[in-house]
Enzyme design. Structure first.
Site, PDB file in Angstrom:
ATOM      1  N   HIS A 122      33.838  30.595  36.117  1.00  0.00           N
ATOM      2  CA  HIS A 122      34.056  31.556  37.337  1.00  0.00           C
ATOM      3  C   HIS A 122      32.617  31.549  38.145  1.00  0.00           C
ATOM      4  O   HIS A 122      31.742  31.192  37.371  1.00  0.00           O
ATOM      5  CB  HIS A 122      34.496  32.774  36.855  1.00  0.00           C
ATOM      6  CG  HIS A 122      34.879  33.783  37.927  1.00  0.00           C
ATOM      7  ND1 HIS A 122      33.896  34.574  38.673  1.00  0.00           N
ATOM      8  CD2 HIS A 122      35.978  34.261  38.323  1.00  0.00           C
ATOM      9  CE1 HIS A 122      34.495  35.439  39.598  1.00  0.00           C
ATOM     10  NE2 HIS A 122      35.715  35.382  39.325  1.00  0.00           N
ATOM     11  N   ASP A 199      31.755  34.905  28.231  1.00  0.00           N
ATOM     12  CA  ASP A 199      32.508  35.528  29.279  1.00  0.00           C
ATOM     13  C   ASP A 199      33.976  35.851  28.899  1.00  0.00           C
ATOM     14  O   ASP A 199      34.625  34.997  28.707  1.00  0.00           O
ATOM     15  CB  ASP A 199      32.517  34.747  30.546  1.00  0.00           C
ATOM     16  CG  ASP A 199      33.242  35.232  31.738  1.00  0.00           C
ATOM     17  OD1 ASP A 199      34.010  36.381  31.511  1.00  0.00           O
ATOM     18  OD2 ASP A 199      33.321  34.668  32.998  1.00  0.00           O
ATOM     19  N   LYS A 225      40.550  44.659  34.169  1.00  0.00           N
ATOM     20  CA  LYS A 225      41.232  43.359  33.987  1.00  0.00           C
ATOM     21  C   LYS A 225      42.216  43.751  32.667  1.00  0.00           C
ATOM     22  O   LYS A 225      43.065  43.064  32.233  1.00  0.00           O
ATOM     23  CB  LYS A 225      40.746  42.196  33.750  1.00  0.00           C
ATOM     24  CG  LYS A 225      39.940  41.425  34.934  1.00  0.00           C
ATOM     25  CD  LYS A 225      39.238  40.511  34.659  1.00  0.00           C
ATOM     26  CE  LYS A 225      38.619  39.927  35.927  1.00  0.00           C
ATOM     27  NZ  LYS A 225      39.581  39.462  37.091  1.00  0.00           N
ATOM     28  N   CYS A 365      37.378  31.564  42.901  1.00  0.00           N
ATOM     29  CA  CYS A 365      36.101  31.927  42.512  1.00  0.00           C
ATOM     30  C   CYS A 365      35.742  31.180  41.423  1.00  0.00           C
ATOM     31  O   CYS A 365      35.037  31.094  40.391  1.00  0.00           O
ATOM     32  CB  CYS A 365      35.738  33.398  42.025  1.00  0.00           C
ATOM     33  SG  CYS A 365      35.954  34.666  43.178  1.00  0.00           S
TER      34      CYS A 365
END
Length: 406
Positions: A122, A199, A225, A365
């Site tokens: 990302h 991540d 999220k 992204c």
């Protein structure tokens, strides 16, 4: 038992209509919907316990502080960190990665030193390092992927050089759904004395994360999220690393003593938490974690992987469809990206929206990944604990309808 109908009652937004059609929300990799318990917990705090944390001696401040620090402990348990000192509250995964990139490069890297990322990152795990490259002259290198969207780990050893100072890798790709073998990456990096940042924006909501078992040095994820509020996230960092890194921002809360001559900084984790935190959002995040724990992340993972398999099977019955990422369910989780023939992904998403089906279109992204795949973007359906096979059937029927129109 996994009672999907009961779970869906916890999310009132799922009962609404869009353009006269029942909402089918398949954009969960961007953000999830929020259960009533999270909204109620935050409303209750604003109504009854609203006061700034840590600084006040009065009752409300003490009570708000207790809730805020209880949330930190809840997060510690959720990722199985050793200490609450290793849990830093941020605004989300993006800020957490920026924090590490800025402070690590400042204190641990020199011009010519390298950070190693992957082709499927990302932008949040690319741009912060590029900014540091512009400021400090560091070099950003990347691990390539196969045509099936799997990391070429056989090249990892060759890509690691004496100038490699940190590896930063997505746990799960937000486009391909690829579940990366982070334990193997971490083991290899550690053999060379290199720390690893993971991540976890697309993993923490979907399956159990154990930072001690994983042995990562840093782990970042977002509240929004995983059924929590927006504007709050977490950076886990091993205590020995957080102690070495300088403060990311200056201001209240993160100081020990300030004089005109010198400032000394607060102990962990407050050294990295300048200013008033979103203490109501941290309480909302803790409530979301409780909600996930009540359902059971193992049950959530089974449900979402079954949806992923079912979606891929059904999409493959559509003429001229192209699916991106690994086909093996053991390597893929909760995300399916696709294109149909030469129909533009934006056209598919726009027409699906008119059928009440919310999907994501574009580059997600992840423009370097799109360049690697040779496309401008995809349609992405991403799943959560409240999605159903019936919704996937509606998605497939919608795609067929759009395809016939073209």
């Amino acid at each position: 038992m996994y009672n999907i109908n009961k779970l869906r009652e916890d999310f009132p937004i799922l009962q609404r209509e869009v353009y006269g059609k029942p909402l089918i929300y398949l954009d969960n990799a961007a953000t999830t919907q929020k259960p009533l318990c999270v909204l109620d917990a935050m409303r209750e705090e604003y109504l009854n316990v609203n006061a700034n944390v840590h600084r006040g001696v009065h009752y409300l401040s003490q009570q708000a502080t207790d809730l805020h620090e209880a949330a930190r402990e809840k997060v510690r348990q959720f990722v199985n960190a050793r200490k609450t000192e290793e849990i830093v509250f941020t605004r989300g995964t993006t800020e957490a990665i920026n924090l590490v990139a800025a402070t690590f490069c400042e204190s641990q890297m020199q011009a010519g030193d390298e950070v190693l990322v992957t082709d499927m990152e990302h932008h949040s795990n690319i741009v912060p390092w590029q900014l540091q490259a512009q400021k400090r002259g560091i070099v950003v290198r990347h691990i390539p992927i196969t045509d099936d969207g799997v990391l070429c780990l056989d090249q990892l050893e060759q890509l690691i050089t004496p100038r490699t100072k940190i590896v930063s890798v997505a746990h799960v790709s937000n486009v391909l759904g690829t579940v990366n073998p982070v334990e193997q990456i971490i083991k290899t990096a550690h053999q060379h004395g290199i720390p690893v940042l993971v991540d976890g924006a697309q993993s923490a909501p979907h399956f159990k994360v154990d930072v001690q078992s994983m042995d990562c040095d840093f782990f970042a994820f977002s509240g929004h999220k995983m059924y929590g509020p927006t504007g709050v996230g977490v950076l886990y960092g091993k205590e020995e690393w957080l102690e070495q890194l300088p403060p990311y921002q200056g201001g209240g809360e993160m100081i020990d003593k300030v004089t005109w001559e010198k400032t000394t900084f607060e102990r962990l984790p407050f050294k990295f938490e300048a200013g008033t935190p979103d203490y109501v959002a941290t309480h909302g995040l803790a409530t979301a974690i409780d909600y996930l724990n009540t359902i059971g992340l193992d049950a959530v993972q089974r449900h979402e992987q079954e949806l992923t398999r079912y979606c891929m099977e059904q999409l493959q019955t559509i003429d001229d469809i192209h699916l991106y990422g690994p086909q093996l369910s053991t390597l893929k989780d909760a995300v399916v990206s696709f294109n149909v023939g030469d129909i533009h992904h934006l056209d598919i998403g726009t027409l699906l929206d008119r059928l009440g089906i919310a999907v994501r279109t574009g580059h997600h992204c992840a423009q370097p990944l799109m360049d690697r795949l040779g496309i401008s973007g995809t349609v992405r359906a991403s799943f959560a604990l409240y999605n159903t096979k019936e919704e996937i059937d509606a998605l497939v029927a919608g795609i067929r309808r759009v395809s016939q129109m073209f």
